[in-house]
Design a protein around this motif. Sequence first.
Motif, PDB file in Angstrom:
ATOM      1  N   GLN A 196       0.164  70.348 -49.255  1.00  0.00           N
ATOM      2  CA  GLN A 196       0.928  70.754 -50.300  1.00  0.00           C
ATOM      3  C   GLN A 196       2.139  71.320 -49.836  1.00  0.00           C
ATOM      4  OE1 GLN A 196      -0.394  74.744 -52.217  1.00  0.00           O
ATOM      5  NE2 GLN A 196      -2.390  73.630 -51.786  1.00  0.00           N
ATOM      6  N   ALA A 197       2.111  72.054 -48.569  1.00  0.00           N
ATOM      7  CA  ALA A 197       3.305  72.898 -48.174  1.00  0.00           C
ATOM      8  C   ALA A 197       4.470  71.498 -47.635  1.00  0.00           C
ATOM      9  CB  ALA A 197       3.120  73.732 -47.360  1.00  0.00           C
ATOM     10  N   GLN A 198       4.004  70.373 -47.381  1.00  0.00           N
ATOM     11  CA  GLN A 198       4.781  69.371 -46.651  1.00  0.00           C
ATOM     12  C   GLN A 198       5.360  68.537 -47.847  1.00  0.00           C
ATOM     13  OE1 GLN A 198       5.362  69.737 -43.460  1.00  0.00           O
ATOM     14  NE2 GLN A 198       3.773  71.322 -43.437  1.00  0.00           N
ATOM     15  N   HIS A 240       6.080  62.763 -42.736  1.00  0.00           N
ATOM     16  CA  HIS A 240       4.961  63.085 -41.532  1.00  0.00           C
ATOM     17  C   HIS A 240       4.459  64.477 -41.898  1.00  0.00           C
ATOM     18  CE1 HIS A 240       3.379  63.620 -37.803  1.00  0.00           C
ATOM     19  NE2 HIS A 240       3.897  64.803 -37.415  1.00  0.00           N
ATOM     20  N   LYS A 241       3.018  64.356 -42.035  1.00  0.00           N
ATOM     21  CA  LYS A 241       2.059  65.738 -42.534  1.00  0.00           C
ATOM     22  C   LYS A 241       2.116  65.692 -44.081  1.00  0.00           C
ATOM     23  CE  LYS A 241       1.083  67.304 -38.029  1.00  0.00           C
ATOM     24  NZ  LYS A 241       0.125  67.085 -37.746  1.00  0.00           N
ATOM     25  N   GLY A 242       3.087  64.886 -44.553  1.00  0.00           N
ATOM     26  CA  GLY A 242       2.783  65.154 -46.130  1.00  0.00           C
ATOM     27  C   GLY A 242       2.346  63.646 -46.677  1.00  0.00           C
ATOM     28  N   THR A 243       2.693  63.437 -47.882  1.00  0.00           N
ATOM     29  CA  THR A 243       2.198  62.171 -48.724  1.00  0.00           C
ATOM     30  C   THR A 243       3.460  61.128 -48.832  1.00  0.00           C
ATOM     31  OG1 THR A 243       0.599  63.872 -49.655  1.00  0.00           O
ATOM     32  CG2 THR A 243       0.916  61.549 -50.695  1.00  0.00           C
ATOM     33  N   LEU A 244       2.940  60.017 -48.665  1.00  0.00           N
ATOM     34  CA  LEU A 244       3.888  58.831 -49.100  1.00  0.00           C
ATOM     35  C   LEU A 244       3.289  58.132 -50.420  1.00  0.00           C
ATOM     36  CD1 LEU A 244       6.316  57.012 -48.250  1.00  0.00           C
ATOM     37  CD2 LEU A 244       4.997  55.857 -46.829  1.00  0.00           C
ATOM     38  N   PHE A 245       3.922  58.120 -51.381  1.00  0.00           N
ATOM     39  CA  PHE A 245       3.519  57.473 -52.653  1.00  0.00           C
ATOM     40  C   PHE A 245       4.200  55.975 -52.878  1.00  0.00           C
ATOM     41  CE2 PHE A 245       4.082  57.066 -57.287  1.00  0.00           C
ATOM     42  CZ  PHE A 245       2.956  56.533 -57.521  1.00  0.00           C
ATOM     43  N   GLU A 266      -2.345  51.824 -36.871  1.00  0.00           N
ATOM     44  CA  GLU A 266      -2.162  52.738 -35.699  1.00  0.00           C
ATOM     45  C   GLU A 266      -1.539  54.312 -35.760  1.00  0.00           C
ATOM     46  OE1 GLU A 266      -2.656  51.079 -32.968  1.00  0.00           O
ATOM     47  OE2 GLU A 266      -3.331  49.129 -33.895  1.00  0.00           O
ATOM     48  N   HIS A 267      -1.175  54.402 -36.962  1.00  0.00           N
ATOM     49  CA  HIS A 267      -0.510  55.698 -36.937  1.00  0.00           C
ATOM     50  C   HIS A 267       0.784  55.800 -36.316  1.00  0.00           C
ATOM     51  CE1 HIS A 267      -4.101  56.987 -39.547  1.00  0.00           C
ATOM     52  NE2 HIS A 267      -4.927  56.566 -38.400  1.00  0.00           N
ATOM     53  N   SER A 277       7.602  54.293 -29.989  1.00  0.00           N
ATOM     54  CA  SER A 277       6.524  54.338 -31.027  1.00  0.00           C
ATOM     55  C   SER A 277       6.632  55.876 -31.462  1.00  0.00           C
ATOM     56  CB  SER A 277       5.142  54.057 -30.165  1.00  0.00           C
ATOM     57  OG  SER A 277       5.233  52.570 -30.237  1.00  0.00           O
ATOM     58  N   ILE A 278       6.829  55.941 -32.816  1.00  0.00           N
ATOM     59  CA  ILE A 278       6.817  57.370 -33.136  1.00  0.00           C
ATOM     60  C   ILE A 278       5.321  57.537 -34.084  1.00  0.00           C
ATOM     61  CG2 ILE A 278       7.945  58.884 -34.838  1.00  0.00           C
ATOM     62  CD1 ILE A 278      10.348  57.042 -34.359  1.00  0.00           C
ATOM     63  N   ALA A 279       4.558  58.562 -33.684  1.00  0.00           N
ATOM     64  CA  ALA A 279       3.364  59.114 -34.223  1.00  0.00           C
ATOM     65  C   ALA A 279       3.694  59.573 -35.638  1.00  0.00           C
ATOM     66  CB  ALA A 279       2.843  59.920 -33.502  1.00  0.00           C
ATOM     67  N   ILE A 280       2.886  59.044 -36.517  1.00  0.00           N
ATOM     68  CA  ILE A 280       2.830  59.561 -37.972  1.00  0.00           C
ATOM     69  C   ILE A 280       1.532  60.056 -38.549  1.00  0.00           C
ATOM     70  CG2 ILE A 280       4.958  58.155 -38.648  1.00  0.00           C
ATOM     71  CD1 ILE A 280       2.836  56.162 -39.898  1.00  0.00           C
ATOM     72  N   ASP A 281       1.504  61.125 -39.151  1.00  0.00           N
ATOM     73  CA  ASP A 281       0.267  61.626 -39.926  1.00  0.00           C
ATOM     74  C   ASP A 281       0.855  62.006 -41.517  1.00  0.00           C
ATOM     75  OD1 ASP A 281      -1.850  62.999 -40.781  1.00  0.00           O
ATOM     76  OD2 ASP A 281      -1.607  64.923 -40.004  1.00  0.00           O
TER      77      ASP A 281
END
Length: 449
Positions: A196-198, A240-245, A266-267, A277-281
């Motif tokens: 929620q903070a992201q 990143h670290k948040g939510t994609l809708f 692959e994240h 390559s860029i890591a995503i969470d």
Amino acid sequence: MTLQTLPRIALIEDDEIVRQTTCQWLELAGFEVEAFSHGKAGLDAVLQHPFDAVVSDVKLPDVDGLSILNELELHQVATPVLFITGHGDVDMAVGALQNGAFDFIEKPFEPERLSQRVSEAVDSYRQQASTQERQAYLARISGLEKVLIGQSRVMQQLREQVAKLARIDTNVIIYGETGCGKELVATSLHNESARQAQRFVPINCGAIPENLFESELFGHESGAFTGANQRRIGKFEYAHKGTLFFDEVESMPASMQVKVLRALQEHTIERVGGNQSIAIDTRVIAAAKADLNGHETFRQDLYYRLNVAQIHLPPLREREDDALILFEHFTRQTNPETRLASEADRHAILSYSWPGNIRELRNVAVRFALDDGISVMEILSNRPSSTMEAVQSDVPLLIQLHNFERKVLHECLVAHQGRIHEVMLALDLPRRTLNQKMKKFGLNRADYT
């Protein structure tokens, strides 16, 4: 609309014959009646058990009707009271009316007259109680319930599901008709989660040109294509670290689906024109109007990647009386001093099918709150979804008649180019009646000349 029980009536009458016949009349009229021969017994029953109305003689052996009325007021019981009175007791009945009685009826009276007034009292009482209940509900709600508003069982289940899935960091597909609040549910999943903070990053797949889709999602490096003058961060990286809708995910181009699938597997992502390559969470929530399983243009492997959990949003027409609660919420939100909806307004709200769901209801509520002289039926009658060219079987008859009358008047004004005298002759209407109807339907002569 929620089914209601038979109205419960407390009948207080000391004359046995009058009591029995009145009880039979009311029961035949569709009321559940509990009869009492003494005022004290009837008063005690009304104070202890819920009744929709009290029908009482003014003069009773133990207490008079005015005393019953005063006791109910003292105990803050709002049940409406109708008095039956003989000719000699009219003055007392008038005094009771001034002290809050609903009405009084002189003996002898027609049974139909009594049942009609009792029915009106019950309707008034139930509407007032319903309004107070909605206002109390809106005043006390908090947390998730203040976002996903509604007292229906399906909304209670939805809030429970959202609260549960918010704690589980997994991908979700939200299904629902247009205007049901899919993005609102997605936002709630994010706001109730550990993320929620992201950032919560929405993207409408149906609104992005296919040639810009990859850059929009993955970003691009400077010089990657004509016009790319500087590096741009894409939605995946921004979330990143948040939510994609992904709203309207079924509209995602086929060429992009495999790239989104790879990013989820692959994240990692690569910007357009880059090699790093860029890591995503990123947690991904998708929304669609129809089931994606077996969808002819949607990749099944991407579907299975997204479909870890599902939420099905109910259309507004399946949410019982939630439409009234939401209407009151939106009107108060727009204008806290908004007048209460009338009985006709409430009937129109509950009987309309709301094809545009909450979005359509909100628009109608805002219009109602901003225009003191307009009714809900008038607003619905002028909406494209209610025109006579596309009559729906679930549109109330009064609205269809309203639409038809407006259409006839409009077409006549068009045919005669706003010449009022010719319109009067064509429709056989007096000038005053024509003026009233034009005002009623919001038709101005100047628009047709």
